[in-house]
Enzyme design. Structure first.
Site, PDB file in Angstrom:
ATOM      1  N   SER A  70       0.562  -1.109  -0.196  1.00 54.18           N
ATOM      2  CA  SER A  70      -0.409  -0.234  -0.187  1.00 54.18           C
ATOM      3  C   SER A  70       1.244   1.003  -0.237  1.00 54.18           C
ATOM      4  O   SER A  70       1.325   2.025   0.789  1.00 54.18           O
ATOM      5  CB  SER A  70      -0.662   0.204   1.258  1.00 54.18           C
ATOM      6  OG  SER A  70      -1.302   1.056   1.373  1.00 54.18           O
ATOM      7  N   ALA A 124     -12.958   8.647   6.493  1.00 56.45           N
ATOM      8  CA  ALA A 124     -14.018  10.062   6.877  1.00 56.45           C
ATOM      9  C   ALA A 124     -14.916   9.804   5.981  1.00 56.45           C
ATOM     10  O   ALA A 124     -16.270  10.689   5.616  1.00 56.45           O
ATOM     11  CB  ALA A 124     -12.714  11.041   5.369  1.00 56.45           C
ATOM     12  N   LEU A 126     -15.859   7.123   3.841  1.00 54.29           N
ATOM     13  CA  LEU A 126     -16.588   8.065   2.426  1.00 54.29           C
ATOM     14  C   LEU A 126     -16.209   5.907   1.844  1.00 54.29           C
ATOM     15  O   LEU A 126     -15.623   6.164   0.301  1.00 54.29           O
ATOM     16  CB  LEU A 126     -16.276   8.488   1.138  1.00 54.29           C
ATOM     17  CG  LEU A 126     -15.690  10.134   1.675  1.00 54.29           C
ATOM     18  CD1 LEU A 126     -14.837  11.343   0.697  1.00 54.29           C
ATOM     19  CD2 LEU A 126     -16.942  10.426   1.563  1.00 54.29           C
ATOM     20  N   SER A 127     -16.060   5.498   2.966  1.00 52.94           N
ATOM     21  CA  SER A 127     -16.265   3.731   2.316  1.00 52.94           C
ATOM     22  C   SER A 127     -14.016   3.287   1.774  1.00 52.94           C
ATOM     23  O   SER A 127     -14.494   1.989   0.386  1.00 52.94           O
ATOM     24  CB  SER A 127     -16.741   3.188   2.104  1.00 52.94           C
ATOM     25  OG  SER A 127     -17.542   1.931   2.240  1.00 52.94           O
ATOM     26  N   SER A 128     -14.002   3.809   2.420  1.00 58.73           N
ATOM     27  CA  SER A 128     -12.394   3.314   1.110  1.00 58.73           C
ATOM     28  C   SER A 128     -12.363   1.561   1.688  1.00 58.73           C
ATOM     29  O   SER A 128     -11.723   1.267   1.265  1.00 58.73           O
ATOM     30  CB  SER A 128     -10.970   4.222   2.750  1.00 58.73           C
ATOM     31  OG  SER A 128     -10.998   4.286   3.436  1.00 58.73           O
ATOM     32  N   SER A 129     -12.946   1.947   2.755  1.00 65.01           N
ATOM     33  CA  SER A 129     -12.219   0.085   3.518  1.00 65.01           C
ATOM     34  C   SER A 129     -13.399  -0.365   1.873  1.00 65.01           C
ATOM     35  O   SER A 129     -12.555  -2.095   2.007  1.00 65.01           O
ATOM     36  CB  SER A 129     -12.926  -0.311   4.896  1.00 65.01           C
ATOM     37  OG  SER A 129     -14.772   0.796   4.840  1.00 65.01           O
ATOM     38  N   GLU A 161     -15.698  -7.716   6.253  1.00 71.24           N
ATOM     39  CA  GLU A 161     -15.550  -6.556   6.902  1.00 71.24           C
ATOM     40  C   GLU A 161     -16.653  -6.994   8.202  1.00 71.24           C
ATOM     41  O   GLU A 161     -16.217  -7.205   9.224  1.00 71.24           O
ATOM     42  CB  GLU A 161     -16.271  -5.464   6.108  1.00 71.24           C
ATOM     43  CG  GLU A 161     -16.193  -4.480   7.144  1.00 71.24           C
ATOM     44  CD  GLU A 161     -16.323  -3.193   6.604  1.00 71.24           C
ATOM     45  OE1 GLU A 161     -16.453  -2.942   5.073  1.00 71.24           O
ATOM     46  OE2 GLU A 161     -16.731  -1.728   7.343  1.00 71.24           O
ATOM     47  N   ASP A 173     -22.119   0.465   1.156  1.00 70.90           N
ATOM     48  CA  ASP A 173     -20.936   0.675   0.818  1.00 70.90           C
ATOM     49  C   ASP A 173     -20.376  -0.225  -0.424  1.00 70.90           C
ATOM     50  O   ASP A 173     -20.162  -0.586  -1.666  1.00 70.90           O
ATOM     51  CB  ASP A 173     -20.074   0.995   1.904  1.00 70.90           C
ATOM     52  CG  ASP A 173     -20.333   1.771   2.751  1.00 70.90           C
ATOM     53  OD1 ASP A 173     -21.398   2.528   2.965  1.00 70.90           O
ATOM     54  OD2 ASP A 173     -20.110   1.642   4.090  1.00 70.90           O
TER      55      ASP A 173
HETATM   56  P1  ADP Z   1     -13.835   4.987   5.892  1.00 76.34           P
HETATM   57  O1  ADP Z   1     -14.487   5.267   6.495  1.00 76.34           O
HETATM   58  O2  ADP Z   1     -12.590   5.204   4.668  1.00 76.34           O
HETATM   59  O3  ADP Z   1     -14.255   3.070   5.186  1.00 76.34           O
HETATM   60  P2  ADP Z   1     -12.908   2.878   8.058  1.00 76.34           P
HETATM   61  O4  ADP Z   1     -12.215   2.951   9.021  1.00 76.34           O
HETATM   62  O5  ADP Z   1     -14.466   1.525   8.447  1.00 76.34           O
HETATM   63  O6  ADP Z   1     -12.873   3.877   7.406  1.00 76.34           O
HETATM   64  O7  ADP Z   1     -12.038   1.630   7.129  1.00 76.34           O
HETATM   65  C1  ADP Z   1     -10.101   2.468   7.136  1.00 76.34           C
HETATM   66  C2  ADP Z   1      -9.639   0.967   6.738  1.00 76.34           C
HETATM   67  O8  ADP Z   1      -9.612   0.619   5.829  1.00 76.34           O
HETATM   68  C3  ADP Z   1      -7.631   1.433   6.937  1.00 76.34           C
HETATM   69  O9  ADP Z   1      -7.550   1.489   8.219  1.00 76.34           O
HETATM   70  C4  ADP Z   1      -7.230   0.412   6.264  1.00 76.34           C
HETATM   71  O10 ADP Z   1      -6.853  -0.746   7.180  1.00 76.34           O
HETATM   72  C5  ADP Z   1      -7.978   0.488   4.817  1.00 76.34           C
HETATM   73  N1  ADP Z   1      -7.663   1.416   4.094  1.00 76.34           N
HETATM   74  C6  ADP Z   1      -8.251   2.174   2.902  1.00 76.34           C
HETATM   75  N2  ADP Z   1      -7.508   2.508   2.460  1.00 76.34           N
HETATM   76  C7  ADP Z   1      -6.814   1.813   2.325  1.00 76.34           C
HETATM   77  C8  ADP Z   1      -5.138   1.745   1.066  1.00 76.34           C
HETATM   78  N3  ADP Z   1      -5.172   3.040   0.376  1.00 76.34           N
HETATM   79  N4  ADP Z   1      -4.454   0.685   1.206  1.00 76.34           N
HETATM   80  C9  ADP Z   1      -4.573   0.002   2.266  1.00 76.34           C
HETATM   81  N5  ADP Z   1      -5.406   0.063   3.231  1.00 76.34           N
HETATM   82  C10 ADP Z   1      -6.330   0.675   3.382  1.00 76.34           C
HETATM   83 MG    MG Z   2     -15.003   1.831   6.044  1.00 81.10          MG
END
Ligand code: ADP
Ligand code: MG
Length: 389
Positions: A70, A124, A126-129, A161, A173
């Site tokens: 990453s 934030a 926006l669901s990076s997870s 998840e 999401d």
């Molecule tokens: P969000 O609101 O962004 O979904 P979460 O806490 O649910 O927040 O998820 C964030 C987690 O997802 C990070 O702590 C990490 O473990 C994983 N994640 C998100 N983006 C990345 C990335 N670019 N590379 C590796 N892991 C990521």
């Molecule tokens: Mg999330």
């Protein structure tokens, strides 16, 4: 785009030698336009995939090793598909969780190596997870020729998840990141997963997401409490409405008629959910008739309800919405996501976007000491492979 891809290629070569035979994949973040805290009440939501995404440059391996880097976490994570077990507090749990649930389905997976790079802000709302889950599911699907349909893919990522990472999220999401389409919001019935893609008129209006930069510290415990309160509401309302299974089955009129069954807090929670479902239906109709003023009005109603009845907003979110609504060219604004921090989403006329950023940013900073971030978004495709020339 070019520079992001170049960065990925450079890192890939550094980590794994040459970048020959690599393929490029992308999973977007998402924003929920309306329908908040309705998903676990089997109700309606209206999210959209956005043009902020996780990119992955990946190449299959002949063995069972997964080696992933990453760029955002500056971290190489490795695991064997034969030996999967969670690692405390690691981002690797998301890809591993996906591998685990796919293998539970008796699917045969090939290992791969990949580099990830993202401009979806982490944590934030926006669901990076879900984006990291879906991009990994898509890579496994492509390299191991699983031919999963996208609904199944979304459900399996949600399971990863829920069960592997241990976060009790709904299906919204993963669903919109799997099935979203450019220029269209996705109306989803969280009970039976039927959905419709609804074009969002983008001429002259923009979606502006504003990040409060507030960490969502209360989110977990309060979230569970809201779920319980909704369950309590259903139990009590069943005395007069024996057929209901969830708040989804209650109309605003029925709730008004039987509200004396509910203690005050539960009544407030139920009122939010029942009316929010109704708002999502009306918001879809507003989009269909190109009535963005009505859509914006419903967004504001939704925010007020989340603030006063569901009580999941926070001073920073309220401030951003209040400021937004005082500015020219703003059709609507509301908190988006579970609340207690995260982002707002606003519908802003294109010609007013610059002024929106400057004025709203300035007053937020003055009152909170925090510098907000703005993401002016287009509605984009869900997870996909991108062909590079
Ligand atoms: P969000 O609101 O962004 O979904 P979460 O806490 O649910 O927040 O998820 C964030 C987690 O997802 C990070 O702590 C990490 O473990 C994983 N994640 C998100 N983006 C990345 C990335 N670019 N590379 C590796 N892991 C990521
Ligand atoms: Mg999330």
């Amino acid at each position: 785009m070019q520079t992001r891809v170049e960065k990925l290629k450079e890192e890939f070569k550094k980590q794994f030698g040459s970048d020959q035979n690599t393929r490029l994949f992308q999973a977007p973040g998402r924003v929920n336009l309306i329908g908040e805290h309705t998903d676990y009440n089997e109700g309606f939501v209206l999210p959209a995939a956005i043009d902020r995404s996780i990119l992955a440059l990946a190449r299959p391996r002949k063995d069972k090793q997964v080696r992933i880097y990453s760029l955002d976490f500056k971290n190489l994570f490795e695991f064997s598909l034969d030996k999967i077990k969670p690692v405390k507090d690691s981002w690797g749990n998301y890809p591993m969780g996906v591998a685990e649930v796919l293998q539970q389905e008796k699917l045969k997976l090939k290992g791969f190596e990949a580099v990830f790079e993202s401009n979806v802000p982490v944590g934030a709302g926006l669901s990076s997870s879900a984006a990291i889950e879906l991009v990994n599911a898509f890579i496994f699907d492509a390299f191991s020729e699983l031919k999963l349909d996208r609904v199944k893919m979304a459900l399996l990522c949600q399971k990863a998840e829920n069960e592997f990472v241990g976060v009790k999220c709904g299906i919204m999401d993963q669903f919109v990141i799997a099935l979203g389409e450019k220029g269209r919001a996705l109306f989803l019935d969280c009970r039976d997963l039927s959905y419709r893609l609804v074009p969002v008129p983008s001429e002259k209006v923009k979606l502006v997401i504003t990040n409060t930069k507030v960490k969502r510290s209360l989110a977990g415990s309060e979230y569970n409490q809201r779920r319980e309160e909704c369950g309590e509401g259903v139990k009590l309302l069943k005395q007069k409405l024996p057929k209901i299974k969830s708040l989804r089955d209650v109309t605003p009129e029925e709730l008004a008629e039987h509200q004396e069954l509910l203690p005050e807090t539960v009544r407030k929670r139920c009122t939010h959910v029942v009316r929010e479902n109704d708002r999502v239906t009306r918001a879809e109709a507003a989009l269909k008739s190109n009535n963005l003023r009505e859509f914006g009005r419903l967004m504001v109603e939704s925010h007020n309800s989340l603030r006063d009845l569901y009580q999941v907003s926070c001073p920073e979110l309220d401030l951003l919405v209040k400021n937004a609504l005082s500015l020219k060219g703003v059709l609507g604004s509301r908190m988006t996501g579970a609340g207690f921090g995260g982002c707002t989403v606003s519908l802003v006329e294109e010609k007013s976007v610059d002024e929106f950023r400057i004025k709203s940013g300035r007053s937020y900073q003055k009152e909170t000491g925090k510098v907000p971030e703005f993401y002016v978004c287009q509605i984009s495709d869900g997870v996909k492979e991108i062909t590079t020339s």
